[in-house]
Enzyme design. Structure first.
Site, PDB file in Angstrom:
ATOM      1  N   GLU A   1       0.814  -1.218   0.000  1.00 34.91           N
ATOM      2  CA  GLU A   1       0.000   0.000   0.000  1.00 34.91           C
ATOM      3  C   GLU A   1       0.846   1.265   0.000  1.00 34.91           C
ATOM      4  O   GLU A   1       1.668   1.468   0.896  1.00 34.91           O
ATOM      5  CB  GLU A   1      -0.912   0.026   1.227  1.00 34.91           C
ATOM      6  CG  GLU A   1      -1.804   1.255   1.275  1.00 34.91           C
ATOM      7  CD  GLU A   1      -2.698   1.314   2.499  1.00 34.91           C
ATOM      8  OE1 GLU A   1      -3.670   2.087   2.493  1.00 34.91           O
ATOM      9  OE2 GLU A   1      -2.420   0.587   3.472  1.00 34.91           O
TER      10      GLU A   1
ATOM     11  N   GLU B   1     -12.657   3.371   3.995  1.00 33.67           N
ATOM     12  CA  GLU B   1     -11.698   3.700   5.044  1.00 33.67           C
ATOM     13  C   GLU B   1     -11.744   5.213   5.278  1.00 33.67           C
ATOM     14  O   GLU B   1     -10.737   5.914   5.201  1.00 33.67           O
ATOM     15  CB  GLU B   1     -10.287   3.232   4.667  1.00 33.67           C
ATOM     16  CG  GLU B   1      -9.386   3.105   5.897  1.00 33.67           C
ATOM     17  CD  GLU B   1      -7.971   2.691   5.550  1.00 33.67           C
ATOM     18  OE1 GLU B   1      -7.391   1.932   6.341  1.00 33.67           O
ATOM     19  OE2 GLU B   1      -7.449   3.133   4.520  1.00 33.67           O
TER      20      GLU B   1
END
Length: 243
Positions: free
Chosen positions: A130, A225
């Site tokens: 990520e 998120e």
């Protein structure tokens, strides 16, 4: 945790994802079983799980590339492998870790390569790489940098976590990243910018990116998120306000 899971289920979602849910890399068996039992009892699927990532409130962003912390990282791999097998989780986010003062970046990258190779071999699914924003010392800011890490590992089950908020804040071209790395995207996370709020609270063309992903064949999870202080953080889903 059970209250959070129940709230997610009540809002109509089918799955949830978690950062590393334990205070250390080596939780006891009772802690692990309590987590597994809570997720299973909620009726939700576990769509994603972070590996141990250090002290997040203090600014740490993973230990994958940190010399001297290999034992912690690999201990969390073993725990995550068990949880994945119990709950059917197939996505495991391995935050790369900040650059350390006084350490050669090449040394850190070598540590990361070894750790990610072991993780890819032991986890029952895909290891996610990520790009992250907000921490200058974190070396992965673009989709291309994350994919380059996956390429160095060379394992088929290492893929890109496409967090459109982080990429946008870092100045990456999200639409171009989707097109270039369409076959490498293993998981998607959504939040608007600026502010990291719910879809529709910022200026990002989230709807266009989601449509592009789906039209291009992506059939994995897309996780929210985002942050919210609203009494109902998911009200936007029925208001039709996001682009």
């Amino acid at each position: 945790m059970r209250e959070r899971l129940d709230a997610v289920r009540a809002a109509g979602f089918e799955a949830a994802e978690f950062w590393w849910p334990f205070p250390t890399a080596t939780p006891g068996d009772a802690e692990v079983e309590a987590f597994v039992d809570a997720v299973r009892a909620s009726g939700l699927a576990l769509a994603g799980l972070n590996l141990f990532a250090g002290d997040l409130p203090a600014g740490e962003r993973g230990v994958v590339s940190w010399p001297g912390r290999e034992d912690e990282l690999l201990a969390s791999v073993r725990v995550a492998a068990y949880i994945g097998a119990e709950l059917g989780c197939r996505n495991f986010n391995a935050l790369y870790g900040n650059r350390l003062p006084g350490h050669d970046p090449a040394e850190q990258d070598a540590v990361a390569h070894r750790n990610l190779s072991v993780a890819a071999a032991e986890l029952p699914g895909t290891v996610l790489i990520e790009p992250v924003s907000g921490i200058d010392a974190y070396p992965l800011h673009t989709a291309a940098q994350a994919v380059a890490v996956a390429d160095r590992v060379g394992a088929p089950d290492v893929g890109l976590l496409l967090d459109v908020y982080h990429l946008s804040v870092n100045g990456d071209d999200v639409a171009a990243a989707i097109e270039r790395f369409r076959g490498r995207i293993a998981h998607v996370q959504l939040a608007d910018a600026p502010g990291r709020g719910a879809p529709g609270t910022g200026t990002l063309p989230l709807r266009a990116w989601v449509d592009d992903l789906v039209d291009g064949g992506y059939d994995g999870w897309m996780a929210l998120e985002h942050v919210s202080d609203d009494a109902d953080p998911f009200a936007w889903r029925t208001e039709g306000s996001w682009r």
